[in-house]
Design a protein around this motif. Structure first.
Motif, PDB file in Angstrom:
ATOM      1  N   ASP A  19       0.819  -1.357   0.187  1.00  0.00           N
ATOM      2  CA  ASP A  19      -0.004  -0.101   0.081  1.00  0.00           C
ATOM      3  C   ASP A  19       0.773   0.922  -0.580  1.00  0.00           C
ATOM      4  OD1 ASP A  19      -2.797   0.872   0.401  1.00  0.00           O
ATOM      5  OD2 ASP A  19      -1.595   2.379   2.420  1.00  0.00           O
ATOM      6  N   GLY A  97     -11.227  -5.078   1.139  1.00  0.00           N
ATOM      7  CA  GLY A  97     -10.945  -3.965   0.661  1.00  0.00           C
ATOM      8  C   GLY A  97     -11.800  -2.951   0.549  1.00  0.00           C
ATOM      9  N   THR A 100     -12.465  -1.759   4.471  1.00  0.00           N
ATOM     10  CA  THR A 100     -11.328  -0.727   4.343  1.00  0.00           C
ATOM     11  C   THR A 100     -11.092   0.714   4.138  1.00  0.00           C
ATOM     12  OG1 THR A 100      -9.808  -1.318   3.243  1.00  0.00           O
ATOM     13  CG2 THR A 100      -9.724  -2.728   4.836  1.00  0.00           C
ATOM     14  N   TRP A 101     -11.661   0.460   2.259  1.00  0.00           N
ATOM     15  CA  TRP A 101     -11.864   2.128   1.680  1.00  0.00           C
ATOM     16  C   TRP A 101     -12.984   2.743   2.763  1.00  0.00           C
ATOM     17  CZ3 TRP A 101     -16.064   4.038  -0.766  1.00  0.00           C
ATOM     18  CH2 TRP A 101     -15.562   5.620  -1.179  1.00  0.00           C
ATOM     19  N   GLN A 128      -8.584   4.199  -5.027  1.00  0.00           N
ATOM     20  CA  GLN A 128      -8.454   3.681  -3.725  1.00  0.00           C
ATOM     21  C   GLN A 128      -9.024   1.864  -3.739  1.00  0.00           C
ATOM     22  OE1 GLN A 128      -6.788   5.473  -1.129  1.00  0.00           O
ATOM     23  NE2 GLN A 128      -5.801   6.111  -3.290  1.00  0.00           N
ATOM     24  N   CYS A 131      -5.972  -0.369  -4.420  1.00  0.00           N
ATOM     25  CA  CYS A 131      -4.960  -0.216  -3.686  1.00  0.00           C
ATOM     26  C   CYS A 131      -5.783  -0.935  -2.206  1.00  0.00           C
ATOM     27  CB  CYS A 131      -4.854   0.910  -3.553  1.00  0.00           C
ATOM     28  SG  CYS A 131      -4.525   1.675  -4.559  1.00  0.00           S
ATOM     29  N   HIS A 132      -7.263  -0.387  -2.272  1.00  0.00           N
ATOM     30  CA  HIS A 132      -7.694  -1.372  -0.821  1.00  0.00           C
ATOM     31  C   HIS A 132      -8.153  -2.966  -0.638  1.00  0.00           C
ATOM     32  CE1 HIS A 132      -7.897   1.627   2.030  1.00  0.00           C
ATOM     33  NE2 HIS A 132      -7.941   2.318   1.333  1.00  0.00           N
ATOM     34  N   VAL A 136      -4.616  -4.935  -0.028  1.00  0.00           N
ATOM     35  CA  VAL A 136      -4.873  -4.291   1.274  1.00  0.00           C
ATOM     36  C   VAL A 136      -5.511  -5.556   1.559  1.00  0.00           C
ATOM     37  CG1 VAL A 136      -5.279  -2.953   3.538  1.00  0.00           C
ATOM     38  CG2 VAL A 136      -4.295  -1.869   2.062  1.00  0.00           C
TER      39      VAL A 136
END
Length: 147
Positions: A19, A97, A100-101, A128, A131-132, A136
């Motif tokens: 991340d 994910g 968390t985003w 985003q 990425c999450h 992640v």
């Protein structure tokens, strides 16, 4: 519990590294430096950190990994109690994910910087979420499912 602690640490290190590497690349693409981005992370809990130079950047890295450790701990501990999260690890990672985003972008960041967040333009949301989810959620879920 020691085994859970090891999985939390490994998940936090893997997801945190992926991340923060993505964040550094995105900062460079936006014409900012990674150290400025890291000082921005540190300024969440330490508002003056943007002016602390290298110390602020190191603190930002520590803050980032602390947040990632909490994210990893929540999932690992939940997965140890809910076997479905381990059985359906990729789907669970995708869901985590997205979760968390949502928490970071719709709750945490707007609470700290209400005039700036959330950023809901389609490109930012897509980046985003990628990425999450990919960097992640899924890595944390895969590590949590390890025996």
């Amino acid at each position: 519990m020691a085994h859970a602690g090891r999985r939390i640490l490994v998940a936090a290190l893997i997801a945190g590294t992926l991340d923060i590497a993505a964040a550094a690349i995105l900062a460079l693409q936006a014409g900012r430096t990674p150290d400025r981005m890291l000082r921005g992370v540190a300024s969440g809990p330490f508002p003056d950190a943007t002016g602390w130079g290298a110390a602020g950047a190191v603190l930002g890295l520590a803050v980032h990994f602390a947040i990632m450790a909490v994210m990893a701990a929540v999932f690992v501990l939940a997965a140890d109690r809910l076997p479905l999260l381990k059985a359906r690890r990729v789907a669970a990672g995708i869901g985590y994910g997205v979760a968390t985003w949502a928490v970071m972008n719709l709750v945490v960041l707007p609470l700290r910087w209400p005039a700036v967040f959330p950023h809901l333009d389609p490109q930012t949301v897509a980046t985003q979420l990628f990425c999450h989810i990919v960097l992640v959620g899924i890595p944390i879920a895969l590590v949590a499912a390890r025996r």
